[in-house]
Scaffold this active site. Sequence first.
Site, mmCIF file in Angstrom:
data_model
loop_
_atom_site.group_PDB
_atom_site.id
_atom_site.type_symbol
_atom_site.label_atom_id
_atom_site.label_comp_id
_atom_site.label_asym_id
_atom_site.label_seq_id
_atom_site.Cartn_x
_atom_site.Cartn_y
_atom_site.Cartn_z
ATOM 1 N N LYS A 109 -0.197 8.420 -23.134
ATOM 2 C CA LYS A 109 0.225 8.772 -24.502
ATOM 3 C C LYS A 109 1.729 8.492 -24.651
ATOM 4 O O LYS A 109 2.128 7.345 -24.710
ATOM 5 C CB LYS A 109 -0.091 10.243 -24.791
ATOM 6 C CG LYS A 109 -1.576 10.512 -25.106
ATOM 7 C CD LYS A 109 -2.422 10.613 -23.897
ATOM 8 C CE LYS A 109 -3.748 11.286 -24.158
ATOM 9 N NZ LYS A 109 -4.581 11.317 -22.939
ATOM 10 N N PHE A 161 -18.780 15.970 -25.436
ATOM 11 C CA PHE A 161 -18.411 15.120 -26.575
ATOM 12 C C PHE A 161 -18.334 13.639 -26.232
ATOM 13 O O PHE A 161 -18.537 12.792 -27.080
ATOM 14 C CB PHE A 161 -17.069 15.587 -27.178
ATOM 15 C CG PHE A 161 -15.927 15.554 -26.206
ATOM 16 C CD1 PHE A 161 -15.714 16.621 -25.337
ATOM 17 C CD2 PHE A 161 -15.080 14.466 -26.144
ATOM 18 C CE1 PHE A 161 -14.662 16.581 -24.419
ATOM 19 C CE2 PHE A 161 -14.022 14.421 -25.240
ATOM 20 C CZ PHE A 161 -13.830 15.482 -24.375
ATOM 21 N N TYR A 213 0.833 -1.208 0.000
ATOM 22 C CA TYR A 213 0.000 0.000 0.000
ATOM 23 C C TYR A 213 0.866 1.256 0.000
ATOM 24 O O TYR A 213 0.574 2.223 -0.699
ATOM 25 C CB TYR A 213 -0.944 0.022 1.208
ATOM 26 C CG TYR A 213 -1.910 1.189 1.135
ATOM 27 C CD1 TYR A 213 -3.125 1.052 0.474
ATOM 28 C CD2 TYR A 213 -1.582 2.429 1.686
ATOM 29 C CE1 TYR A 213 -3.991 2.114 0.357
ATOM 30 C CE2 TYR A 213 -2.448 3.509 1.575
ATOM 31 C CZ TYR A 213 -3.649 3.348 0.910
ATOM 32 O OH TYR A 213 -4.500 4.402 0.793
ATOM 33 N N ASP A 216 1.948 20.904 -19.989
ATOM 34 C CA ASP A 216 1.216 19.669 -20.254
ATOM 35 C C ASP A 216 2.151 18.815 -21.099
ATOM 36 O O ASP A 216 2.310 19.023 -22.299
ATOM 37 C CB ASP A 216 -0.087 19.958 -20.994
ATOM 38 C CG ASP A 216 -0.901 18.689 -21.242
ATOM 39 O OD1 ASP A 216 -0.302 17.594 -21.233
ATOM 40 O OD2 ASP A 216 -2.129 18.794 -21.455
ATOM 41 N N PHE A 268 -7.293 22.542 -23.950
ATOM 42 C CA PHE A 268 -7.641 21.133 -24.084
ATOM 43 C C PHE A 268 -8.852 20.897 -23.185
ATOM 44 O O PHE A 268 -8.984 21.505 -22.135
ATOM 45 C CB PHE A 268 -6.489 20.186 -23.727
ATOM 46 C CG PHE A 268 -6.897 18.755 -23.950
ATOM 47 C CD1 PHE A 268 -7.081 18.289 -25.241
ATOM 48 C CD2 PHE A 268 -7.194 17.917 -22.891
ATOM 49 C CE1 PHE A 268 -7.545 16.992 -25.467
ATOM 50 C CE2 PHE A 268 -7.649 16.621 -23.116
ATOM 51 C CZ PHE A 268 -7.824 16.163 -24.408
ATOM 52 N N THR A 269 -9.719 19.984 -23.625
ATOM 53 C CA THR A 269 -11.034 19.796 -22.986
ATOM 54 C C THR A 269 -10.956 19.616 -21.464
ATOM 55 O O THR A 269 -11.500 20.430 -20.706
ATOM 56 C CB THR A 269 -11.729 18.574 -23.615
ATOM 57 O OG1 THR A 269 -10.831 17.460 -23.573
ATOM 58 C CG2 THR A 269 -12.109 18.857 -25.070
ATOM 59 N N ARG A 271 -13.389 16.749 -33.139
ATOM 60 C CA ARG A 271 -12.674 17.799 -32.401
ATOM 61 C C ARG A 271 -13.121 19.119 -33.014
ATOM 62 O O ARG A 271 -12.437 19.714 -33.824
ATOM 63 C CB ARG A 271 -11.154 17.630 -32.537
ATOM 64 C CG ARG A 271 -10.587 16.394 -31.896
ATOM 65 C CD ARG A 271 -10.252 16.467 -30.419
ATOM 66 N NE ARG A 271 -11.338 16.371 -29.482
ATOM 67 C CZ ARG A 271 -11.194 15.931 -28.235
ATOM 68 N NH1 ARG A 271 -10.045 15.502 -27.805
ATOM 69 N NH2 ARG A 271 -12.214 15.926 -27.413
HETATM 70 N N1 F0G Z 1 -3.752 16.790 -21.849
HETATM 71 C C1 F0G Z 1 -3.789 16.454 -23.138
HETATM 72 C C2 F0G Z 1 -3.032 17.267 -24.140
HETATM 73 C C3 F0G Z 1 -4.538 15.338 -23.547
HETATM 74 O O1 F0G Z 1 -4.566 15.024 -24.838
HETATM 75 C C4 F0G Z 1 -5.253 14.600 -22.574
HETATM 76 C C5 F0G Z 1 -6.069 13.465 -22.961
HETATM 77 C C6 F0G Z 1 -5.178 14.999 -21.241
HETATM 78 C C7 F0G Z 1 -4.407 16.104 -20.913
HETATM 79 C C8 F0G Z 1 -5.938 14.290 -20.152
HETATM 80 O O2 F0G Z 1 -5.340 13.080 -19.855
HETATM 81 O O3 F0G Z 1 -7.021 11.368 -20.597
HETATM 82 O O4 F0G Z 1 -5.099 10.762 -19.123
HETATM 83 O O5 F0G Z 1 -6.979 12.087 -18.243
HETATM 84 N N2 F0G Z 1 -6.364 13.230 -24.148
HETATM 85 C C9 F0G Z 1 -7.062 12.065 -24.668
HETATM 86 C C10 F0G Z 1 -7.230 12.247 -26.150
HETATM 87 C C11 F0G Z 1 -8.310 11.718 -23.956
HETATM 88 O O6 F0G Z 1 -7.923 11.388 -26.739
HETATM 89 O O7 F0G Z 1 -6.699 13.173 -26.743
HETATM 90 P P1 F0G Z 1 -6.161 11.772 -19.431
#
Ligand code: F0G
Length: 470
Positions: free
Chosen positions: A271, A462, A85, A228, A137-138, A395
């Site tokens: 990624k 989305f 843990y 990021d 970014f979303t 997108r």
């Molecule tokens: N920052 C970027 C630039 C991203 O592309 C993503 C996720 C995140 C942060 C968030 O990270 O998904 O691990 O919580 N992008 C995915 C995509 C979902 O399909 O582009 P996460």
Amino acid sequence: MSEKTPKTMGQQFGRRSWAEPWKIKMVEPIHMISREQREQAMVEAGFNTFLLRSDDVYIDLLTDSGTSAMSDRQWAGMMLGDEAYAGSRNFYHLVEAIQTYYGYKHIVPTHQGRGAEHLISQAVIKKGQYVPGNMYFTTTRLHQELAGGTFVDVIVDAAHDPTSLRKFKGNIDLDKLGALIERVGADQIAYVSLAGTVNMAGGQPVSMENARQLRELCDKHGILIYLDATRMVENCFFIQEREEGYAHVPIAAILKEFCGYTDGAWMSAKKDNLVNIGGWLAVNQEEVFDAARNMVVIYEGLHTYGGMAGRDMEALAIGITESVDDDHVRTRVNQVRYLGGLLTSWNVPIVQPVGGHAVFLDAKRMYPHLTQDQFPAQTLAAELYIDSGVRSMERGNVSAGRDPNTGNNRYPALELTRLTIPRRVYTQAHMDVVAESVKTVYDNRANASGLKMVYEPKYLRFFQARFERL
Ligand code: F0G
């Protein structure tokens, strides 16, 4: 090399062909269901590719997130999980890998990128402050908003123009940032939110020169810069290829220098870092570290696992090391560009130059007869799936969502459909199949009738919105 490819990779980029620096040891069967079944599946999924079952997908280009193939070394690492843990030895391996390759001091593990976005946003942003960045970014912007911040886009104008061939379309426009600092005051800026590469702009890179100048400007005003780092390794490949003085510098050294201009980073390890789940936050400031490390135990897990199993952290530590290998990054980005090259040679409108992780189809130019309210990029993703079982994602208008203050749609300049390439997963033949299907959909473009949204969730719509054909 199939006959239908216009040029081999080598011809295209002015050298002899090279191939991926690995061979395939294990395979996962995929199959294509009938066109009738695909029509049915799309209707049932409400014309949203996120709502399809993956069993109904042939080639899955929804995302490059968590979809990479791990290496034999990483799988071997999975067997070395220390599932204690607290204080798992795998955590210390992870810390060492991040410190070695990214160079930050303090590490907080999280379950994935948005977990780290949550921590940094809550730890640093004060209500009412601004967060300037190189395009939204979303999930990043949502966490900044939920922490009481207002995101301000200060990316160069070229980023919003899919035809601009500028080399570094991810750069921050320092004049725009300077004007914001002047208007609201440096105290009202929580930090600069810098992303490399820029996902929503088409995977476009930031130059080292831009990072250096940004650091200078921020130092003058005492403003922090958080990175990021999700696709920063791919960003480093573009620096190596395009920026003077870096042609012979290894990716790993470019990464370390770039991160050195920032005060910390959050990471979706799903990624660049070549794992199926995981994330981290890394900062140099003690106070931010203390705040984030205290908060992680509320939302993610203890500060030595943050939502990951010990084995996940081991695979991640190994993945970080593999991710900065020059041959790996070059074949990864060039596979994306191979697909982009085919589409360009057939005059399909895509975002140029092709970025690091995906080819972005320009749905605005593809469907000029549809308004943004008829969701051209969402329509294109649906048509592509119906044509060939290839899954892509929207997108554009749907992803951009609504302004939290006015409730109005944001209508972004870019209306794109993303063909995202997982790392080390598909072959060149898969890319040919995808390109041919996109070409078919492009040839039938006049028949596309658009969609209407019939269900809209409050956050990140989305992912779960539903549509019907107009
Ligand atoms: N920052 C970027 C630039 C991203 O592309 C993503 C996720 C995140 C942060 C968030 O990270 O998904 O691990 O919580 N992008 C995915 C995509 C979902 O399909 O582009 P996460």
